[in-house]
Enzyme design. Sequence first.
Site, PDB file in Angstrom:
ATOM      1  N   CYS A   2      16.798   2.665 -13.202  1.00 41.15           N
ATOM      2  CA  CYS A   2      17.055   1.517 -14.073  1.00 41.15           C
ATOM      3  C   CYS A   2      18.191   0.705 -13.471  1.00 41.15           C
ATOM      4  O   CYS A   2      18.880   1.159 -12.563  1.00 41.15           O
ATOM      5  CB  CYS A   2      17.496   1.973 -15.459  1.00 41.15           C
ATOM      6  SG  CYS A   2      16.243   2.949 -16.307  1.00 41.15           S
ATOM      7  N   GLY A  28      13.750  -1.793 -12.056  1.00 39.11           N
ATOM      8  CA  GLY A  28      12.935  -1.474 -13.224  1.00 39.11           C
ATOM      9  C   GLY A  28      12.194  -2.688 -13.713  1.00 39.11           C
ATOM     10  O   GLY A  28      12.812  -3.707 -14.013  1.00 39.11           O
ATOM     11  N   ASN A 101      21.739   4.269 -16.670  1.00 43.67           N
ATOM     12  CA  ASN A 101      20.834   4.518 -15.564  1.00 43.67           C
ATOM     13  C   ASN A 101      20.994   5.960 -15.132  1.00 43.67           C
ATOM     14  O   ASN A 101      22.085   6.367 -14.757  1.00 43.67           O
ATOM     15  CB  ASN A 101      21.177   3.574 -14.392  1.00 43.67           C
ATOM     16  CG  ASN A 101      20.482   3.948 -13.094  1.00 43.67           C
ATOM     17  OD1 ASN A 101      21.018   3.775 -12.018  1.00 43.67           O
ATOM     18  ND2 ASN A 101      19.283   4.465 -13.182  1.00 43.67           N
ATOM     19  N   GLY A 102      19.930   6.731 -15.219  1.00 45.92           N
ATOM     20  CA  GLY A 102      20.025   8.116 -14.792  1.00 45.92           C
ATOM     21  C   GLY A 102      19.183   9.008 -15.663  1.00 45.92           C
ATOM     22  O   GLY A 102      18.263   8.548 -16.353  1.00 45.92           O
ATOM     23  N   TYR A 257      14.956   3.790  -0.397  1.00 47.64           N
ATOM     24  CA  TYR A 257      13.966   2.928  -1.042  1.00 47.64           C
ATOM     25  C   TYR A 257      14.506   2.022  -2.144  1.00 47.64           C
ATOM     26  O   TYR A 257      14.162   0.848  -2.212  1.00 47.64           O
ATOM     27  CB  TYR A 257      12.847   3.814  -1.618  1.00 47.64           C
ATOM     28  CG  TYR A 257      11.853   3.039  -2.444  1.00 47.64           C
ATOM     29  CD1 TYR A 257      10.935   2.189  -1.838  1.00 47.64           C
ATOM     30  CD2 TYR A 257      11.839   3.141  -3.837  1.00 47.64           C
ATOM     31  CE1 TYR A 257      10.034   1.445  -2.593  1.00 47.64           C
ATOM     32  CE2 TYR A 257      10.938   2.404  -4.593  1.00 47.64           C
ATOM     33  CZ  TYR A 257      10.036   1.561  -3.971  1.00 47.64           C
ATOM     34  OH  TYR A 257       9.161   0.833  -4.708  1.00 47.64           O
ATOM     35  N   THR A 303      10.169  -2.674   2.132  1.00 43.92           N
ATOM     36  CA  THR A 303      11.376  -1.883   2.375  1.00 43.92           C
ATOM     37  C   THR A 303      11.473  -1.410   3.821  1.00 43.92           C
ATOM     38  O   THR A 303      12.550  -1.347   4.398  1.00 43.92           O
ATOM     39  CB  THR A 303      11.433  -0.670   1.426  1.00 43.92           C
ATOM     40  OG1 THR A 303      11.080  -1.127   0.134  1.00 43.92           O
ATOM     41  CG2 THR A 303      12.789  -0.029   1.387  1.00 43.92           C
ATOM     42  N   ASP A 365       6.568   3.447   7.236  1.00 45.42           N
ATOM     43  CA  ASP A 365       6.865   3.268   5.810  1.00 45.42           C
ATOM     44  C   ASP A 365       8.209   3.925   5.510  1.00 45.42           C
ATOM     45  O   ASP A 365       8.663   4.785   6.264  1.00 45.42           O
ATOM     46  CB  ASP A 365       5.753   3.867   4.937  1.00 45.42           C
ATOM     47  CG  ASP A 365       5.669   3.159   3.576  1.00 45.42           C
ATOM     48  OD1 ASP A 365       6.564   2.338   3.274  1.00 45.42           O
ATOM     49  OD2 ASP A 365       4.730   3.427   2.819  1.00 45.42           O
ATOM     50  N   ASP A 366       8.824   3.513   4.375  1.00 46.60           N
ATOM     51  CA  ASP A 366      10.120   4.110   4.046  1.00 46.60           C
ATOM     52  C   ASP A 366       9.967   5.556   3.618  1.00 46.60           C
ATOM     53  O   ASP A 366      10.793   6.395   3.926  1.00 46.60           O
ATOM     54  CB  ASP A 366      10.817   3.285   2.946  1.00 46.60           C
ATOM     55  CG  ASP A 366       9.946   3.110   1.728  1.00 46.60           C
ATOM     56  OD1 ASP A 366      10.000   3.956   0.832  1.00 46.60           O
ATOM     57  OD2 ASP A 366       9.185   2.131   1.682  1.00 46.60           O
TER      58      ASP A 366
HETATM   59  P1  AMP Z   1       2.701   6.813  -2.260  1.00 41.46           P
HETATM   60  O1  AMP Z   1       2.924   7.703  -1.091  1.00 41.46           O
HETATM   61  O2  AMP Z   1       1.389   6.161  -2.299  1.00 41.46           O
HETATM   62  O3  AMP Z   1       2.977   7.547  -3.532  1.00 41.46           O
HETATM   63  O4  AMP Z   1       3.727   5.624  -2.229  1.00 41.46           O
HETATM   64  C1  AMP Z   1       4.808   5.644  -1.415  1.00 41.46           C
HETATM   65  C2  AMP Z   1       5.478   4.302  -1.443  1.00 41.46           C
HETATM   66  O5  AMP Z   1       5.940   3.987  -2.759  1.00 41.46           O
HETATM   67  C3  AMP Z   1       6.713   4.328  -0.576  1.00 41.46           C
HETATM   68  O6  AMP Z   1       6.405   3.784   0.655  1.00 41.46           O
HETATM   69  C4  AMP Z   1       7.711   3.480  -1.286  1.00 41.46           C
HETATM   70  O7  AMP Z   1       7.632   2.166  -0.801  1.00 41.46           O
HETATM   71  C5  AMP Z   1       7.277   3.528  -2.712  1.00 41.46           C
HETATM   72  N1  AMP Z   1       8.084   4.461  -3.507  1.00 41.46           N
HETATM   73  C6  AMP Z   1       8.752   5.556  -3.119  1.00 41.46           C
HETATM   74  N2  AMP Z   1       9.341   6.161  -4.179  1.00 41.46           N
HETATM   75  C7  AMP Z   1       9.058   5.424  -5.252  1.00 41.46           C
HETATM   76  C8  AMP Z   1       9.390   5.522  -6.624  1.00 41.46           C
HETATM   77  N3  AMP Z   1      10.120   6.523  -7.100  1.00 41.46           N
HETATM   78  N4  AMP Z   1       8.917   4.558  -7.452  1.00 41.46           N
HETATM   79  C9  AMP Z   1       8.158   3.568  -6.971  1.00 41.46           C
HETATM   80  N5  AMP Z   1       7.807   3.429  -5.691  1.00 41.46           N
HETATM   81  C10 AMP Z   1       8.246   4.343  -4.831  1.00 41.46           C
END
Ligand code: AMP
Length: 508
Positions: A2, A28, A101-102, A257, A303, A365-366
């Site tokens: 949040c 959020g 937030n938490g 992220y 990201t 990807d991140d």
């Molecule tokens: P997935 O592996 O399809 O579940 O999605 C992974 C991607 O969702 C990552 O590359 C991030 O960009 C994003 N992501 C990672 N953690 C979260 C999170 N807690 N909430 C929303 N998006 C996330």
Amino acid sequence: MCGIVGIVATSPVNQALYDGLTVLQHRGQDAAGIITIDNNTFSLRKANGLVKDVFHTRHMKRLQGNIGIGHVRYPTAGSSSSAEAQPFYVNSPFGIALAHNGNLTNAEALKELLFSQARRHVNTTSDSEILLNILAHQLCKSGKLKLEAEDMFSAISNVNELVVGGYASIAMIIGHGIVAFRDPKGIRPLVYGKRETESGTEYMFASESVALKADGFEFVRDVAPGEAIYVTEDGQLFSQMCAVNTQHAPCIFEFVYFARPDSVIDNMSVYATRVNMGTKLGEKIAREWADKDIDVVIPIPETSCDVALEIATVLDKPYRQGFVKNRYIGRTFIMPGQEMRKKSVRRKLNAIDREFEGKNVLLVDDSIVRGTTSAQIVEMAREAGAKNVYFASAAPEVRFPNVYGIDMPSAAELIAHGREVDDINQSIGSDGLIYQSIEDLIAAVRQENPEVTEFETSVFDGQYITGDIDQEYLNRIDALRNDSAKSTREQAMSASLELHNQEESEGE
Ligand code: AMP
């Protein structure tokens, strides 16, 4: 996750709170709320939706006053109904409102304690309402009609003794001011800044420094783990350490992220840490994948762009934007149901075929959470004509749920839970998969502030630093977070939205 903001000013704060929340919208998108104090009375507006959709002119006109707090919600433990949007408030002692937030890991025990010791009823499943009532109960103990800074700090010290978890909170007390406090381990971020005006100094608290900047406040510093900062309604600032045994262990996933790259958390530029992640991962790829003839590095926006550009530099390969993102679609992650998520990855991203045709591409990807995005993207890269599709994750394997405020699926839904890299590589259909090591991730972030020696890394290593997490607790959150639990909540949310829309149109 949040986002929270709080401002004590010398002129109306409604617009600044709104602008601050808009800047924190990435934390959020599920609900938003603002509460202000005007003439010793709270004015509140909160509802499900994006900041731009929740607040209309008529709401802003009502949110009068020079002091207020705001919240954007990304539901974790609680439900997603509009009744559970923040800020919450109680009427006794004083009017107290709170944005948080938490996640509190001992919420159930606290709820029982509130009833048995304070005869306080908590009406929602939100742990923020619990935190608010715990604070109210502690403030009650002083028995005074006007609290001094020391009363405020002693109440927060008691709160910190009772409460376990990750929490950054901003409370607002009628007739007094705003008190902001951060959990004793500093898991969740919280900063404050100031702005000089002809009428005096104004103060702002926020989850991320970028919100201060957007509102023209000068960054002062992070709130320290276990510290409370009290700003009276006439602009006097007091601060005090309100916890013993503090430890500084910020959540590392903020850097991977969550946080915006233009924020600085605990003196670490989020952008710089992402560039460092790219350097470390690029070096690992160069070391371990010398045999793979990578033609081009392509980020999965957005990201990972900062990480991917740095990997390309280290590998001395071209960096190309192979995917175009539709900005007007929600995050895929929060949509319940695997089918829904798959479809929305395709709606969200589109490949530029020319960048893939006949090439060995390295996708970056991140993080990989469920693996839905990665599997879809690998497929899209192949459809676009890629010869070989390699995949790199800037974060290590996400294997465990988060209990400190980040929405992670239940353990069984995490693609890396109980699985090794080869197996995951097969599942997402790539020709090679490489993860950042946890040591390199920590080093990449620490490089920006070596004074931080610990991080909250539980999603990667299962080590929960509050020391109170057992299998029973994890089973309980699993039951709350799996897809079927989420879709039940989603239905409740649609029903509450319908009711809300009906009430809104009746009130026009
Ligand atoms: P997935 O592996 O399809 O579940 O999605 C992974 C991607 O969702 C990552 O590359 C991030 O960009 C994003 N992501 C990672 N953690 C979260 C999170 N807690 N909430 C929303 N998006 C996330």
